[in-house]
Design an enzyme around this catalytic site. Structure first.
Site, PDB file in Angstrom:
ATOM      1  N   ALA B  10       0.812  -1.213   0.000  1.00  0.00           N
ATOM      2  CA  ALA B  10       0.000   0.000   0.000  1.00  0.00           C
ATOM      3  C   ALA B  10       0.844   1.261   0.000  1.00  0.00           C
ATOM      4  O   ALA B  10       1.894   1.316   0.629  1.00  0.00           O
ATOM      5  CB  ALA B  10      -0.912   0.013   1.216  1.00  0.00           C
ATOM      6  N   CYS B  11       0.345   2.272  -0.723  1.00  0.00           N
ATOM      7  CA  CYS B  11       0.904   3.615  -0.599  1.00  0.00           C
ATOM      8  C   CYS B  11      -0.257   4.585  -0.611  1.00  0.00           C
ATOM      9  O   CYS B  11      -1.416   4.184  -0.630  1.00  0.00           O
ATOM     10  CB  CYS B  11       1.913   3.912  -1.711  1.00  0.00           C
ATOM     11  SG  CYS B  11       1.225   4.066  -3.358  1.00  0.00           S
ATOM     12  N   GLY B  12       0.018   5.861  -0.600  1.00  0.00           N
ATOM     13  CA  GLY B  12      -1.046   6.853  -0.497  1.00  0.00           C
ATOM     14  C   GLY B  12      -2.012   6.842  -1.665  1.00  0.00           C
ATOM     15  O   GLY B  12      -3.210   6.947  -1.488  1.00  0.00           O
ATOM     16  N   THR B  17       4.581   4.534  -5.610  1.00  0.00           N
ATOM     17  CA  THR B  17       5.586   3.766  -4.874  1.00  0.00           C
ATOM     18  C   THR B  17       5.153   2.316  -4.675  1.00  0.00           C
ATOM     19  O   THR B  17       5.986   1.418  -4.671  1.00  0.00           O
ATOM     20  CB  THR B  17       5.886   4.404  -3.505  1.00  0.00           C
ATOM     21  OG1 THR B  17       4.687   4.524  -2.752  1.00  0.00           O
ATOM     22  CG2 THR B  17       6.511   5.765  -3.668  1.00  0.00           C
ATOM     23  N   VAL B  43      -3.562   2.907   0.900  1.00  0.00           N
ATOM     24  CA  VAL B  43      -3.528   2.555   2.319  1.00  0.00           C
ATOM     25  C   VAL B  43      -4.947   2.638   2.919  1.00  0.00           C
ATOM     26  O   VAL B  43      -5.293   1.894   3.828  1.00  0.00           O
ATOM     27  CB  VAL B  43      -2.484   3.417   3.075  1.00  0.00           C
ATOM     28  CG1 VAL B  43      -2.946   4.846   3.264  1.00  0.00           C
ATOM     29  CG2 VAL B  43      -2.107   2.777   4.396  1.00  0.00           C
TER      30      VAL B  43
END
Lengths: 161, 95
Positions: B10-12, B17, B43
């Site tokens: 997970a990323c924003g 990423t 996320v």
């Protein structure tokens, strides 16, 4: 791989700001003027930076990779900001810990999963102190552009080879 | 061999990423002959997978607590501390 817009007009040298939001605003406004992002991008990228920070420590110059959701983007593009004086960005994945950032790589991503190799090459740049030093100190925007195009293997939409 | 692990990455935004980290994880699993199912998400989408996942690998802050371990994957981006990170992930995957 889809095309990423990038040329020397997206290399912004000696930009100045009090804080990370100033820098993001300046870079986002340039992307907006060129039509790559929507008007909403600037605010969205600043808001996202506050929530999900993108500062990254490297062996030399601190970097940041601000970006935001695809709905604010018209066409994929990358812009590089070289700061006159470094400003603090919160480190990615940290609550408050900051890093002094000299180089900002603003990513305007238009589709979800097509940019993997570009992103991987970008991370390789972050691990290459020689390249980071070159980008931070070279005076010519065109030379900076050429170096980044070479390193990222970009297929350029405009701005020549 | 143990059952297939479900790893959330997970990323924003779920686009930048996490894409890089997912790919690195996939390669790592292959090299070590470990079967994993990698789910790339924002996320904020993690709770939807809470009952299925064995591990969360993320580049952002996670403010909630989950029943599975959470590993910070920043080293995949910076290369700083990468060996340690890989070790940490492998240890979880081999459990």
């Amino acid at each position: 791989m889809s095309d990423v817009n990038f040329d020397e007009t997206l290399v912004l040298k000696n930009i100045e700001g009090e804080n990370s939001s100033d820098i993001l605003k300046c870079m986002a406004t340039n992307l907006y003027k060129k039509g790559f992002v929507k008007e909403s991008y600037a605010e969205a990228v600043i808001a996202r930076e506050k929530k999900f920070a993108t500062g990254l420590p490297t062996g030399s110059y601190g970097v940041a990779i601000p970006h935001t959701d695809i709905e604010h983007v018209n066409q994929s593009a990358i812009s590089i900001g070289i700061l006159k004086k470094p400003v603090d960005f919160v480190i990615m994945g940290e609550e408050t810990e900051k890093i002094s950032v000299k180089l900002v790589f603003m990513l305007a991503m238009h589709d979800c999963h097509s940019q993997l190799s570009m992103l991987q090459s970008l991370m390789e740049i972050f691990q290459d102190e020689e390249v980071l030093t070159y980008l931070a100190t070279e005076e010519s925007e065109v030379k900076i552009k050429d170096e980044v195009v070479k390193k990222l293997n970009l297929s350029i939409v405009r701005g020549g080879e | 061999m143990s059952t297939k692990k479900v790893v959330l990455v997970a990323c924003g935004t779920g686009i930048a990423t996490s894409t890089v980290v997912s790919d690195a994880l996939e390669k790592m699993a292959k090299e070590n002959n470990i079967q994993v199912e990698i789910i790339q998400c924002k996320v904020t989408e993690v709770p939807a997978y809470e009952s299925r996942a064995n591990l969360l690998v993320t580049t952002t802050i996670v403010s909630k607590t989950y029943p599975f371990p959470i590993i910070n994957a920043r080293a995949f981006l910076t290369g700083i501390g990468l060996d340690k990170l890989k070790e940490q992930i492998l240890e979880e995957l081999k459990k």
